[in-house]
Design a protein around this motif. Structure first.
Motif: not given
Length: 457
Positions: A30-38
């Motif tokens: 998982x990428x940082x941008x995906x984490x923030x999206x979650x």
């Protein structure tokens, strides 16, 4: 720590206790941008550094929960007879592996740690009421036990004739030996005048102030001193520190799964080590499953939303998207909270309340003495002020001095009596902590003092 499986696996195929984490089935982590999206549903602009109180749930898990809720609403009879029992067993099996329990029968799923405490303390209360324990026999607990646990002791144990011995732990703290020494004194007091210690209640991670307690060593001491049963309240543990219930050796172990393991609220595991007493444990809400064993009783306590208990497979899939899975998350959160805690302490001229090895994914950071945190009311008022004026969400702890002239001092030579409990979870960024740092520095610059604040009714 037990092997973590994807919900695509068959848990019945695993009868070993392999402590190696299964590698994720993802081509990339998982990428940082995906984490923030979650976690995009979090209120924007708020420095949310209090994961410890209520936890956090990723968007993909919230979506999965809605699907389970809809399945119940679409066809509740099919859900009740065919889907709920199988999915609860699946969640229990995965939890067994996660905490390294010996058998699935030792694992029950309950609402939260408060419910688990009620189950255990109800069981102890009955032993006093029925004469299996003598009036005046003791329950030993730490002074910083969660308030709900203290109230459960009052409700179930003291009214049935049990006495309570409170072990006062030092804070700030420098080593495990300080805890072990005080605990031994507490057990000795509990055994005085011919009494027996029937139950020891030990936190794995104290809530406020937050410190990792050496539970394995304390359980060993309890066995050596003839304590009947040991209950570990580990509300903050799973997802924050490694957990191996067989190595710990307690009779009962509870941990929330909605605080640090990304489940939606509320859900907790209750581990009860197999013994002759297991059949005498019951859920305090009695339904038609009464007498079929605690795990079965807990799996149906009437019509309600069971979706959070059914999501453990999906949550395990989520944590396996991270490099190192849950082990990697634990390490990164610990390292980050220590780094941020030291940064804050350096800026304010204070220090951490415990050494890094005694910190989980939370750390206690001393606040400048000039803020004037001199009571529990001051601590609560300051917390509200930080939320209202600076959009910083962080709990504040008041630590009275043992001696009016002895205690930790800040760089201004004032006594440190206020501490912030900061958390770090995967969604946090350095900006959250810089916002908190700057808020405190601004208050210092403005000559702020807690005496300026008015308590809320």
């Amino acid at each position: 720590m037990g092997e973590i499986r994807s919900h695509g696996d068959n848990p019945e195929d695993d009868n070993n206790h392999n402590h190696l984490q299964k590698k994720p089935k993802f081509s990339s982590f998982i990428t940082q941008s995906q984490i923030q999206q979650e976690f995009a549903h979090h209120q924007p602009g708020v420095a949310r550094i209090n994961n410890g109180s209520f936890g956090s749930c990723p968007g993909s898990i919230i979506a999965a929960q809605k699907r389970w809720q809809l399945k119940f609403l679409q066809q509740p009879d099919d859900f009740f007879f065919n889907q709920l029992p199988a999915q609860i067993i699946r969640s229990r099996t995965l939890i067994k592996n996660l905490i390294n329990a010996d058998d699935i029968s030792e694992v029950s799923i309950v609402d939260n740690a408060t419910t688990a405490a009620a189950i255990v303390l109800q069981h102890v209360g009955w032993a006093f009421a029925e004469g299996r324990f003598n009036k005046g026999d003791a329950v030993v607990m730490l002074h910083c036990a969660f308030q709900a646990v203290k109230k459960s002791i009052e409700a179930y144990v003291t009214r049935a004739g049990g006495s309570v011995i409170v072990v006062h732990l030092p804070f700030p703290i420098n080593s495990n030996e300080e805890i072990l020494s005080e605990f031994r004194l507490g057990l000795a007091k509990g055994k005085s005048n011919g009494r027996k210690v029937r139950l020891a209640i030990i936190d794995h991670i104290t809530s406020m102030p937050s410190v990792i307690i050496p539970v394995r060593e304390l359980v060993t001491i309890c066995r050596e001193e003839g304590v009947n049963q040991v209950f570990v309240d580990a509300a903050h543990a799973v997802g924050s520190i490694p957990v191996d219930v067989q190595a710990i050796g307690a009779d009962f172990y509870v941990s929330n799964l909605h605080k640090w393991f990304f489940c939606p609220p509320s859900v907790a595991l209750l581990y009860c080590r197999k013994s002759s007493l297991s059949s005498d444990l019951h859920h305090p809400v009695v339904s038609h499953e009464y007498g079929n064993g605690l795990a079965i009783e807990s799996a149906w306590i009437g019509t309600r939303d069971y979706s959070s208990q059914m999501l453990v497979p999906e949550v395990i899939d989520f944590v396996n998207r991270f490099d190192g899975g849950i082990h990697g998350i634990i390490k990164r959160n610990h390292d980050a909270v220590i780094e941020m805690g030291k940064m804050l302490a350096k800026s304010w001229g204070t220090n951490l309340g415990s050494p890094p090895e005694m910190c989980p994914s939370m750390a206690m950071v001393g606040l400048p003495s000039c803020l004037g945190v001199l009571s529990d009311d001051d601590a609560l008022n300051l917390r509200n002020h930080l939320r209202d004026q600076f959009r910083v969400e962080v709990p504040i702890h008041y630590q009275p001095l043992k001696d009016a002239e002895v205690g930790p001092r800040d760089e201004g030579c004032g006594f440190i009596t206020g501490y912030a409990r900061i958390s770090h979870q995967v969604y946090n960024t350095i900006d959250d902590y810089l916002k908190f740092r700057d808020a405190v520095n601004q208050m210092m610059q403005d000559g702020f003092n807690c005496k300026m604040l008015v308590s809320r009714e």
